[in-house]
Write an enzyme that holds these catalytic residues in place. Structure first.
Site, PDB file in Angstrom:
ATOM      1  N   GLN A   1      -7.505  -2.090   3.982  1.00  0.00           N
ATOM      2  CA  GLN A   1      -6.449  -1.304   3.355  1.00  0.00           C
ATOM      3  C   GLN A   1      -6.999  -0.528   2.147  1.00  0.00           C
ATOM      4  O   GLN A   1      -6.411   0.454   1.713  1.00  0.00           O
ATOM      5  CB  GLN A   1      -5.305  -2.227   2.927  1.00  0.00           C
ATOM      6  CG  GLN A   1      -4.158  -1.544   2.249  1.00  0.00           C
ATOM      7  CD  GLN A   1      -2.926  -2.443   2.173  1.00  0.00           C
ATOM      8  OE1 GLN A   1      -2.249  -2.652   3.163  1.00  0.00           O
ATOM      9  NE2 GLN A   1      -2.649  -2.984   1.005  1.00  0.00           N
TER      10      GLN A   1
ATOM     11  N   LYS B   1     -17.709  30.048 -29.580  1.00  0.00           N
ATOM     12  CA  LYS B   1     -18.013  29.297 -28.360  1.00  0.00           C
ATOM     13  C   LYS B   1     -17.224  29.739 -27.142  1.00  0.00           C
ATOM     14  O   LYS B   1     -16.057  30.086 -27.214  1.00  0.00           O
ATOM     15  CB  LYS B   1     -17.731  27.814 -28.585  1.00  0.00           C
ATOM     16  CG  LYS B   1     -18.694  27.196 -29.566  1.00  0.00           C
ATOM     17  CD  LYS B   1     -19.883  26.611 -28.875  1.00  0.00           C
ATOM     18  CE  LYS B   1     -19.514  25.261 -28.332  1.00  0.00           C
ATOM     19  NZ  LYS B   1     -20.639  24.389 -28.206  1.00  0.00           N
TER      20      LYS B   1
ATOM     21  N   TYR C   1      -9.795  -6.510  12.428  1.00  0.00           N
ATOM     22  CA  TYR C   1      -9.117  -6.057  11.213  1.00  0.00           C
ATOM     23  C   TYR C   1      -9.083  -7.144  10.144  1.00  0.00           C
ATOM     24  O   TYR C   1      -8.819  -8.302  10.431  1.00  0.00           O
ATOM     25  CB  TYR C   1      -7.677  -5.626  11.549  1.00  0.00           C
ATOM     26  CG  TYR C   1      -6.909  -5.140  10.322  1.00  0.00           C
ATOM     27  CD1 TYR C   1      -7.007  -3.820   9.903  1.00  0.00           C
ATOM     28  CD2 TYR C   1      -6.123  -6.016   9.570  1.00  0.00           C
ATOM     29  CE1 TYR C   1      -6.327  -3.380   8.776  1.00  0.00           C
ATOM     30  CE2 TYR C   1      -5.440  -5.582   8.438  1.00  0.00           C
ATOM     31  CZ  TYR C   1      -5.551  -4.263   8.046  1.00  0.00           C
ATOM     32  OH  TYR C   1      -4.886  -3.842   6.936  1.00  0.00           O
TER      33      TYR C   1
ATOM     34  N   THR D   1     -39.719  25.714 -11.084  1.00  0.00           N
ATOM     35  CA  THR D   1     -40.000  24.352 -10.631  1.00  0.00           C
ATOM     36  C   THR D   1     -40.148  23.544 -11.915  1.00  0.00           C
ATOM     37  O   THR D   1     -40.612  24.092 -12.932  1.00  0.00           O
ATOM     38  CB  THR D   1     -41.300  24.260  -9.810  1.00  0.00           C
ATOM     39  OG1 THR D   1     -42.386  24.726 -10.619  1.00  0.00           O
ATOM     40  CG2 THR D   1     -41.237  25.112  -8.549  1.00  0.00           C
ATOM     41  N   HIS D   2     -39.731  22.299 -11.895  1.00  0.00           N
ATOM     42  CA  HIS D   2     -39.732  21.465 -13.106  1.00  0.00           C
ATOM     43  C   HIS D   2     -38.951  22.131 -14.236  1.00  0.00           C
ATOM     44  O   HIS D   2     -39.219  21.885 -15.402  1.00  0.00           O
ATOM     45  CB  HIS D   2     -41.152  21.171 -13.604  1.00  0.00           C
ATOM     46  CG  HIS D   2     -42.091  20.734 -12.524  1.00  0.00           C
ATOM     47  ND1 HIS D   2     -42.304  19.415 -12.206  1.00  0.00           N
ATOM     48  CD2 HIS D   2     -42.845  21.456 -11.661  1.00  0.00           C
ATOM     49  CE1 HIS D   2     -43.167  19.336 -11.202  1.00  0.00           C
ATOM     50  NE2 HIS D   2     -43.508  20.557 -10.843  1.00  0.00           N
TER      51      HIS D   2
ATOM     52  N   SER E   1     -13.670  26.772 -28.409  1.00  0.00           N
ATOM     53  CA  SER E   1     -13.767  25.558 -29.217  1.00  0.00           C
ATOM     54  C   SER E   1     -12.713  25.624 -30.299  1.00  0.00           C
ATOM     55  O   SER E   1     -12.381  26.702 -30.793  1.00  0.00           O
ATOM     56  CB  SER E   1     -15.154  25.472 -29.846  1.00  0.00           C
ATOM     57  OG  SER E   1     -15.103  24.694 -31.025  1.00  0.00           O
TER      58      SER E   1
ATOM     59  N   LYS F   1      -8.119   3.722   1.851  1.00  0.00           N
ATOM     60  CA  LYS F   1      -7.356   4.970   1.700  1.00  0.00           C
ATOM     61  C   LYS F   1      -7.489   5.636   0.344  1.00  0.00           C
ATOM     62  O   LYS F   1      -7.710   6.850   0.261  1.00  0.00           O
ATOM     63  CB  LYS F   1      -5.882   4.709   2.019  1.00  0.00           C
ATOM     64  CG  LYS F   1      -5.677   4.475   3.501  1.00  0.00           C
ATOM     65  CD  LYS F   1      -4.304   3.955   3.802  1.00  0.00           C
ATOM     66  CE  LYS F   1      -4.342   3.115   5.058  1.00  0.00           C
ATOM     67  NZ  LYS F   1      -5.108   1.840   4.870  1.00  0.00           N
TER      68      LYS F   1
ATOM     69  N   ASN G   1     -17.129  27.792 -23.591  1.00  0.00           N
ATOM     70  CA  ASN G   1     -17.704  26.635 -22.912  1.00  0.00           C
ATOM     71  C   ASN G   1     -17.442  26.656 -21.398  1.00  0.00           C
ATOM     72  O   ASN G   1     -16.345  26.991 -20.969  1.00  0.00           O
ATOM     73  CB  ASN G   1     -17.128  25.347 -23.504  1.00  0.00           C
ATOM     74  CG  ASN G   1     -17.523  25.166 -24.958  1.00  0.00           C
ATOM     75  OD1 ASN G   1     -18.613  25.576 -25.364  1.00  0.00           O
ATOM     76  ND2 ASN G   1     -16.632  24.588 -25.746  1.00  0.00           N
TER      77      ASN G   1
ATOM     78  N   ASN H   1      -2.297  -2.454  13.358  1.00  0.00           N
ATOM     79  CA  ASN H   1      -3.754  -2.279  13.285  1.00  0.00           C
ATOM     80  C   ASN H   1      -4.225  -1.006  13.990  1.00  0.00           C
ATOM     81  O   ASN H   1      -5.036  -0.253  13.449  1.00  0.00           O
ATOM     82  CB  ASN H   1      -4.461  -3.508  13.860  1.00  0.00           C
ATOM     83  CG  ASN H   1      -4.185  -4.749  13.030  1.00  0.00           C
ATOM     84  OD1 ASN H   1      -3.657  -4.645  11.914  1.00  0.00           O
ATOM     85  ND2 ASN H   1      -4.525  -5.907  13.557  1.00  0.00           N
TER      86      ASN H   1
ATOM     87  N   GLU I   1     -18.818  22.090 -15.904  1.00  0.00           N
ATOM     88  CA  GLU I   1     -19.140  20.729 -16.341  1.00  0.00           C
ATOM     89  C   GLU I   1     -18.309  19.692 -15.602  1.00  0.00           C
ATOM     90  O   GLU I   1     -18.796  18.614 -15.238  1.00  0.00           O
ATOM     91  CB  GLU I   1     -18.886  20.594 -17.855  1.00  0.00           C
ATOM     92  CG  GLU I   1     -19.805  21.444 -18.708  1.00  0.00           C
ATOM     93  CD  GLU I   1     -19.398  21.406 -20.171  1.00  0.00           C
ATOM     94  OE1 GLU I   1     -18.537  22.231 -20.562  1.00  0.00           O
ATOM     95  OE2 GLU I   1     -19.898  20.555 -20.911  1.00  0.00           O
TER      96      GLU I   1
ATOM     97  N   SER J   1       0.829  -1.207   0.000  1.00  0.00           N
ATOM     98  CA  SER J   1       0.000   0.000   0.000  1.00  0.00           C
ATOM     99  C   SER J   1       0.861   1.253   0.000  1.00  0.00           C
ATOM    100  O   SER J   1       0.341   2.369   0.008  1.00  0.00           O
ATOM    101  CB  SER J   1      -0.926   0.004   1.218  1.00  0.00           C
ATOM    102  OG  SER J   1      -0.183  -0.176   2.401  1.00  0.00           O
TER     103      SER J   1
HETATM  104  N1  ARG Z   1      -1.207  -1.276   5.316  1.00  0.00           N
HETATM  105  C1  ARG Z   1      -2.179  -1.767   6.250  1.00  0.00           C
HETATM  106  C2  ARG Z   1      -3.508  -1.046   6.031  1.00  0.00           C
HETATM  107  O1  ARG Z   1      -3.524  -0.053   5.410  1.00  0.00           O
HETATM  108  C3  ARG Z   1      -1.716  -1.532   7.651  1.00  0.00           C
HETATM  109  C4  ARG Z   1      -2.267  -2.480   8.644  1.00  0.00           C
HETATM  110  C5  ARG Z   1      -1.726  -3.825   8.428  1.00  0.00           C
HETATM  111  N2  ARG Z   1      -2.080  -4.703   9.470  1.00  0.00           N
HETATM  112  C6  ARG Z   1      -1.983  -6.018   9.303  1.00  0.00           C
HETATM  113  N3  ARG Z   1      -2.328  -6.749  10.288  1.00  0.00           N
HETATM  114  N4  ARG Z   1      -1.589  -6.526   8.179  1.00  0.00           N
HETATM  115  O2  ARG Z   1      -4.532  -1.493   6.463  1.00  0.00           O
END
Ligand code: ARG
Length: 461
Positions: free
Chosen positions: A323, A284, A318, A156-157, A278, A326, A286, A111, A291, A24
């Protein structure tokens, strides 16, 4: 003993693929500052509670600060083999300070570490987004003040309904964005608990002080259940839902700007900075920025559904699935930041064409309700009958291709004999808006009251 045919590849293949799917670091490096902050607070607490030696803690803190500087200078080499930001930093710490580095992870797990880092990041981001949103609100308030009495058609509408003022319309967005702001504050309040010290899932036997780390990291208090602490991602989901609602508001505004800036409407003219030409049609201009704000909402909304789907059905506590939280949040945050900046720019510098708004406000029999109300007020007609009479007046005007106010008194009297000259005073768009004095209504005096209310409320917020 791998297969002779495909063993060569097999020997390294799965490991490489495992690394690719497992790592990650490509995205969670964004958490470096939070990770280091959390680790310094954790080590400080470990020393304070005599779980580790003060000397080791000093080395740890010093090493972590060095790493922070390295990362910020672009001198840090992130390694996919080391999986994530937590292990990248810990490995570098060991290089820098030797065996003392190994003491940092006492009474901690990745964790609770990742739950902490991510919460800190989301909390910071909510503060940032709230500031950006305040900028947009301020831009809108300025416009509303200038245009408290600028008449435009209300729809409205998407059909002309009744005249309103542009200031009133701006203030409608202030209401929406202020609700977004209050959702952000609520969410910050709810996520203001530190998961650090939950360890892997069950807590720890070391005499840690979770109050101390919570306080040091700016949290109100520690979380109360170690299992929930490492499996909860509500804070990320709340961020995404707030972002999705806010983006949805922005997309409605974007759509209005797209419509308003058409030559057919001509209510606003976008500045050159927020429009493009354009390559083939020279005339034009735009509304690309609007948008794209409209479109990017799909992306933000998608991230909410994406993470909800990742989290649904996950057993406690967990799982590596988490993961995936993110990228959704990072991309939604980046997208929302950009949308807010673009919208603030557009709202701040678009030109308002008051004449076009006023002209449109008077078309489409927008004051028909005013005529019906006059019949009720002056002649004592029941509203349903007044509605009927007005309908006949509109039909008559339509057959003559005239506005209601252009009908003669005789024409109007042919629809209802009780109508007098006085009726013309309510048929103008100006008088129409002026008469809507109910609380929250579109009368300029009322709009100004709402502007004062929000200025005061946002000023102290
Ligand atoms: N990179 C992991 C995550 O984003 C960190 C936690 C990992 N924990 C584990 N027990 N493998 O969730």
């Amino acid at each position: 003993a791998s297969n002779a045919m495909w063993g060569g590849r097999f020997a390294s293949g799965p490991a490489a693929i495992m690394e690719a799917i497992n790592a990650s670091i490509g995205f969670d490096k964004k958490l470096y500052a939070q990770d280091i902050r959390g680790s310094i607070a954790h080590s400080e607490m470990l020393a304070e509670t005599r779980i580790i030696e003060r000397q080791d803690q000093e080395k740890i803190a010093h090493g972590l600060n060095t790493i922070l500087a390295e990362i910020e200078a672009g001198d840090f080499e992130f390694s996919t083999r080391l999986e994530d930001i937590h292990m990248n930093i810990e490995a570098r710490l060991a290089e820098l300070i030797g065996p003392a580095a190994g003491r940092l992870h006492t009474a901690r797990s990745r964790n609770d570490q990742v739950a902490l880092d991510f919460r800190l990041w989301v909390k910071d981001e909510l503060h940032r987004v709230a500031e950006a949103l305040k900028g947009l609100i301020a831009a809108f308030l300025t416009r509303a003040e200038h245009h408290a009495a600028t008449v435009m058609p209300g729809f409205t509408h998407m059909q002309t309904a009744q005249p309103v003022t542009f200031g009133h319309h701006c203030m409608a967005y202030i209401e929406m964005f202020s609700r977004d702001l209050s959702r952000m504050r609520d969410a910050i309040e709810r996520m203001d608990e530190s998961p650090l010290g939950a360890a892997a899932l069950a807590g720890t036997g070391f005499p840690i002080d979770r109050q101390m780390t919570a306080k040091a990291l700016g949290f109100r208090e520690p979380t109360r259940n170690s299992l929930d602490s490492v499996s909860d991602r509500d804070f990320a989901l709340e961020f995404l839902s707030i972002a999705a609602i806010c983006a949805t508001h922005l997309s409605r505004l974007a759509e209005e700007i797209v419509i308003w800036s058409t030559p057919q409407f001509g209510f606003v003219r976008l500045s050159d900075s927020f429009s493009t030409g354009s390559s083939i049609m020279p005339q034009k201009k735009n509304p690309d920025a609007a948008e794209l704000v409209r479109a990017k909402t799909g992306r933000v909304n998608g991230h909410l559904i994406g993470l909800l789907t990742v989290m649904k059905g996950l057993p406690l506590t967990y799982s590596k699935d988490m993961q995936e939280d993110k990228e959704a949040v990072f991309d939604a945050a980046e997208t929302l930041d950009l949308m807010l900046a673009a919208m603030t720019g557009m709202v701040g510098d678009m030109e308002i064409n008051e004449a076009a708004m006023k002209k449109a406000a008077g078309s489409g029999y927008s004051t028909a309700t005013d005529l019906a109300d006059w019949l009720v007020r002056t002649l004592g007609l029941p509203f349903r009958e007044a509605h009927h009479v007005t309908g006949r007046a509109v039909a008559l005007a339509e057959s003559r291709k005239l506005g209601l106010e252009k009908l003669s008194l005789k024409d109007l009297q042919s629809v209802h004999p009780g109508i007098t000259d006085d009726v013309f005073s309510v048929l103008s768009v100006q008088n129409s808006v002026k008469s809507r004095t109910s609380f929250g209504g579109t009368a300029p005096a009322e709009v100004r009251k709402q502007i004062r209310y929000w200025k005061k409320r946002l000023g102290k917020a």
